[in-house]
Design an enzyme around this catalytic site. Structure first.
Site, PDB file in Angstrom:
ATOM      1  N   LYS A 181       0.810  -1.226   0.000  1.00 24.71           N
ATOM      2  CA  LYS A 181       0.000   0.000   0.000  1.00 24.71           C
ATOM      3  C   LYS A 181       0.843   1.275   0.000  1.00 24.71           C
ATOM      4  O   LYS A 181       0.499   2.289   0.589  1.00 24.71           O
ATOM      5  CB  LYS A 181      -0.999   0.018   1.175  1.00 24.71           C
ATOM      6  CG  LYS A 181      -1.936  -1.183   1.208  1.00 24.71           C
ATOM      7  CD  LYS A 181      -2.657  -1.390  -0.127  1.00 24.71           C
ATOM      8  CE  LYS A 181      -3.680  -0.311  -0.408  1.00 24.71           C
ATOM      9  NZ  LYS A 181      -4.371  -0.547  -1.715  1.00 24.71           N
TER      10      LYS A 181
ATOM     11  N   GLY B 219       1.705   2.702  -2.986  1.00 18.46           N
ATOM     12  CA  GLY B 219       1.623   3.201  -4.357  1.00 18.46           C
ATOM     13  C   GLY B 219       2.057   2.173  -5.385  1.00 18.46           C
ATOM     14  O   GLY B 219       2.474   2.511  -6.489  1.00 18.46           O
TER      15      GLY B 219
ATOM     16  N   TRP C 187       0.146   2.162  -8.716  1.00 11.95           N
ATOM     17  CA  TRP C 187       0.467   3.411  -9.412  1.00 11.95           C
ATOM     18  C   TRP C 187       1.801   3.295 -10.146  1.00 11.95           C
ATOM     19  O   TRP C 187       1.884   3.573 -11.349  1.00 11.95           O
ATOM     20  CB  TRP C 187       0.515   4.538  -8.386  1.00 11.95           C
ATOM     21  CG  TRP C 187       0.579   5.919  -8.959  1.00 11.95           C
ATOM     22  CD1 TRP C 187       0.262   6.309 -10.236  1.00 11.95           C
ATOM     23  CD2 TRP C 187       0.977   7.106  -8.279  1.00 11.95           C
ATOM     24  NE1 TRP C 187       0.437   7.660 -10.375  1.00 11.95           N
ATOM     25  CE2 TRP C 187       0.870   8.173  -9.183  1.00 11.95           C
ATOM     26  CE3 TRP C 187       1.399   7.364  -6.970  1.00 11.95           C
ATOM     27  CZ2 TRP C 187       1.184   9.491  -8.834  1.00 11.95           C
ATOM     28  CZ3 TRP C 187       1.700   8.673  -6.624  1.00 11.95           C
ATOM     29  CH2 TRP C 187       1.590   9.721  -7.553  1.00 11.95           C
TER      30      TRP C 187
ATOM     31  N   THR D  58       6.903  -7.435  -6.085  1.00 13.70           N
ATOM     32  CA  THR D  58       7.106  -8.078  -4.788  1.00 13.70           C
ATOM     33  C   THR D  58       6.896  -7.059  -3.675  1.00 13.70           C
ATOM     34  O   THR D  58       7.049  -5.851  -3.887  1.00 13.70           O
ATOM     35  CB  THR D  58       8.521  -8.689  -4.659  1.00 13.70           C
ATOM     36  OG1 THR D  58       8.611  -9.404  -3.430  1.00 13.70           O
ATOM     37  CG2 THR D  58       9.601  -7.622  -4.679  1.00 13.70           C
ATOM     38  N   HIS D  59       6.542  -7.564  -2.485  1.00 15.13           N
ATOM     39  CA  HIS D  59       6.485  -6.726  -1.287  1.00 15.13           C
ATOM     40  C   HIS D  59       7.548  -7.165  -0.272  1.00 15.13           C
ATOM     41  O   HIS D  59       7.535  -6.727   0.876  1.00 15.13           O
ATOM     42  CB  HIS D  59       5.111  -6.831  -0.608  1.00 15.13           C
ATOM     43  CG  HIS D  59       4.007  -6.135  -1.339  1.00 15.13           C
ATOM     44  ND1 HIS D  59       4.132  -4.878  -1.870  1.00 15.13           N
ATOM     45  CD2 HIS D  59       2.722  -6.525  -1.606  1.00 15.13           C
ATOM     46  CE1 HIS D  59       2.979  -4.510  -2.441  1.00 15.13           C
ATOM     47  NE2 HIS D  59       2.125  -5.498  -2.295  1.00 15.13           N
TER      48      HIS D  59
ATOM     49  N   SER E 176      -3.614   3.380   4.841  1.00 15.51           N
ATOM     50  CA  SER E 176      -4.013   2.648   3.633  1.00 15.51           C
ATOM     51  C   SER E 176      -3.970   1.135   3.868  1.00 15.51           C
ATOM     52  O   SER E 176      -4.857   0.395   3.426  1.00 15.51           O
ATOM     53  CB  SER E 176      -3.090   3.032   2.475  1.00 15.51           C
ATOM     54  OG  SER E 176      -3.552   2.473   1.274  1.00 15.51           O
TER      55      SER E 176
ATOM     56  N   TYR F 226       6.620   8.285  -2.984  1.00 19.22           N
ATOM     57  CA  TYR F 226       5.219   8.513  -3.353  1.00 19.22           C
ATOM     58  C   TYR F 226       4.899  10.006  -3.376  1.00 19.22           C
ATOM     59  O   TYR F 226       4.260  10.513  -4.299  1.00 19.22           O
ATOM     60  CB  TYR F 226       4.350   7.787  -2.314  1.00 19.22           C
ATOM     61  CG  TYR F 226       2.860   7.820  -2.551  1.00 19.22           C
ATOM     62  CD1 TYR F 226       2.205   6.729  -3.121  1.00 19.22           C
ATOM     63  CD2 TYR F 226       2.098   8.918  -2.165  1.00 19.22           C
ATOM     64  CE1 TYR F 226       0.828   6.742  -3.305  1.00 19.22           C
ATOM     65  CE2 TYR F 226       0.722   8.942  -2.347  1.00 19.22           C
ATOM     66  CZ  TYR F 226       0.091   7.847  -2.927  1.00 19.22           C
ATOM     67  OH  TYR F 226      -1.263   7.874  -3.111  1.00 19.22           O
TER      68      TYR F 226
ATOM     69  N   THR G 202      -2.134   8.219 -15.773  1.00 17.99           N
ATOM     70  CA  THR G 202      -1.787   7.590 -14.498  1.00 17.99           C
ATOM     71  C   THR G 202      -2.194   8.475 -13.311  1.00 17.99           C
ATOM     72  O   THR G 202      -1.703   8.282 -12.204  1.00 17.99           O
ATOM     73  CB  THR G 202      -0.285   7.259 -14.416  1.00 17.99           C
ATOM     74  OG1 THR G 202       0.474   8.450 -14.684  1.00 17.99           O
ATOM     75  CG2 THR G 202       0.102   6.179 -15.412  1.00 17.99           C
TER      76      THR G 202
ATOM     77  N   PHE H  67      -4.702   9.568 -10.315  1.00 18.33           N
ATOM     78  CA  PHE H  67      -5.501   8.744  -9.413  1.00 18.33           C
ATOM     79  C   PHE H  67      -6.928   8.585  -9.944  1.00 18.33           C
ATOM     80  O   PHE H  67      -7.493   7.481  -9.931  1.00 18.33           O
ATOM     81  CB  PHE H  67      -5.533   9.359  -8.009  1.00 18.33           C
ATOM     82  CG  PHE H  67      -6.337   8.560  -7.030  1.00 18.33           C
ATOM     83  CD1 PHE H  67      -5.830   7.399  -6.458  1.00 18.33           C
ATOM     84  CD2 PHE H  67      -7.623   8.957  -6.680  1.00 18.33           C
ATOM     85  CE1 PHE H  67      -6.574   6.656  -5.565  1.00 18.33           C
ATOM     86  CE2 PHE H  67      -8.380   8.217  -5.778  1.00 18.33           C
ATOM     87  CZ  PHE H  67      -7.853   7.069  -5.223  1.00 18.33           C
ATOM     88  N   GLU H  68      -7.505   9.673 -10.434  1.00 21.71           N
ATOM     89  CA  GLU H  68      -8.895   9.646 -10.903  1.00 21.71           C
ATOM     90  C   GLU H  68      -9.068   8.693 -12.085  1.00 21.71           C
ATOM     91  O   GLU H  68     -10.029   7.912 -12.135  1.00 21.71           O
ATOM     92  CB  GLU H  68      -9.355  11.057 -11.295  1.00 21.71           C
ATOM     93  CG  GLU H  68      -9.445  12.046 -10.146  1.00 21.71           C
ATOM     94  CD  GLU H  68      -8.080  12.498  -9.611  1.00 21.71           C
ATOM     95  OE1 GLU H  68      -8.035  12.891  -8.430  1.00 21.71           O
ATOM     96  OE2 GLU H  68      -7.074  12.445 -10.361  1.00 21.71           O
TER      97      GLU H  68
ATOM     98  N   GLY I 248      -5.655   8.121  -2.316  1.00 23.00           N
ATOM     99  CA  GLY I 248      -4.573   8.372  -3.267  1.00 23.00           C
ATOM    100  C   GLY I 248      -3.801   9.657  -3.084  1.00 23.00           C
ATOM    101  O   GLY I 248      -3.216  10.161  -4.031  1.00 23.00           O
TER     102      GLY I 248
END
Length: 304
Positions: free
Chosen positions: A56, A58, A61, A116-117, A147, A202, A236, A238-239, A268
């Site tokens: 979480k 981004g 994105w 990956t996280h 988030s 971010y 790209t 957010f909306e 976002g």
């Protein structure tokens, strides 16, 4: 990723709240921990590009930005499949007969872009051996934990988050999936001195997306014309991404991601933490942050 069996499995209510199991001292989702041997042995290829974030921060994105850069800002090419199919999530091991992110990655032709996280110390060693490029995105801890809390609420495969205060304390103690945010952002920050890692923030991306998109393109040795850069920036936002079924995870059944509880793409922007934190909680996180990141040179902005 084959969504037919996925749909069938999810509709059978086989998605259950997960438990955490430690791997080398880091809490991971039990299915990831159970399959750790396979993940650790993953064979990266030299052409692989890896996108890494703390959950979480981004992730979707930066994935969409990278895909846009790779495809000349063409929205049609980026609409070829949902984002999780375009860029397999190597740490994801859903119930059978759904395929794992690892299986999806192994079946994909080169060049691959993977997600990956994992914290830096748990990254499968083949990525280092092959000198794969890594793009890391970091987000300030306050917005990140908010988030992550709402993601736990809506993702039926994540552990029960408890209430906000409980979740925050677990986050501060590193007792959440992927472990300590502080260790994660610091570990990857320090690794960038030894490996080909582009470390992004971010908040910088929010402040000046064109500048940060150019950094991505330069890192990937791709030249962007001004019109292409503008098109990537526009597609790209957010909306746009929140309304795009290829990026908003609306193709995943609600028995897995319940977007009536909380949208996958929620706010976002920096600063939503102020709606959740008490003054005492904010001060507590600031204290932990100062202690854990001391001497690293890492600084984060909690508002623009």
């Amino acid at each position: 990723m084959d969504l037919k069996p996925r749909q069938e499995v999810l509709d059978c209510n086989l998605i259950k709240r997960s438990k955490l199991v430690e791997v080398k001292g880091v809490p991971l989702i039990i299915n990831t921990a159970t399959n750790w041997g396979h993940l650790w042995a993953f064979k990266a290829r030299p052409e692989d590009l890896l996108i890494c974030t703390y959950p979480k921060a981004g992730t979707t994105w930066i994935q969409e930005i990278v895909d846009m850069v790779q495809h000349g800002g063409d929205p049609q090419k980026c609409a070829r499949a949902p984002i999780h199919e375009r860029m397999p999530f190597t740490d994801l091991f859903p119930p059978k007969p759904m395929t794992s992110g690892l299986e999806d990655a192994e079946a994909m032709p080169s060049p691959r872009t993977l997600k990956t996280h994992l914290p830096v110390q748990l990254l499968p060693p083949s990525f280092w051996v092959q000198k794969c490029k890594v793009i890391y995105m970091a987000r300030n801890a306050k917005d990140n934990v908010v988030s992550y809390f709402h993601f736990h609420r809506m993702n039926q495969g994540m552990p029960e988050p408890g209430n906000w205060d409980q979740f925050l304390q677990d986050f501060l103690a590193g007792k959440v999936a992927c472990g300590s945010w502080f260790d994660h952002v610091r570990g990857w920050w320090e690794a960038k001195d030894r490996h080909p890692i582009l470390y992004l923030f971010y908040e910088d991306m929010k402040e000046d997306p064109a500048r940060e998109i150019q950094k991505v393109a330069q890192f990937l040795s791709i030249e962007l014309t001004e019109p292409v850069l503008k098109r990537i920036e526009q597609n790209t936002t957010f909306e746009i991404m929140k309304a795009n079924p290829m990026t908003n995870y609306s193709t995943i059944p609600s028995s897995f991601l319940d977007q009536t509880v909380s949208p996958f793409m929620r706010k976002g922007g920096p600063g939503d933490w102020k709606e959740h934190f008490t003054v005492a909680q904010s001060e507590q996180l600031d204290d932990v942050c100062a202690r854990k990141l001391e001497g690293s040179g890492l600084t984060f902005h909690t508002q623009l």
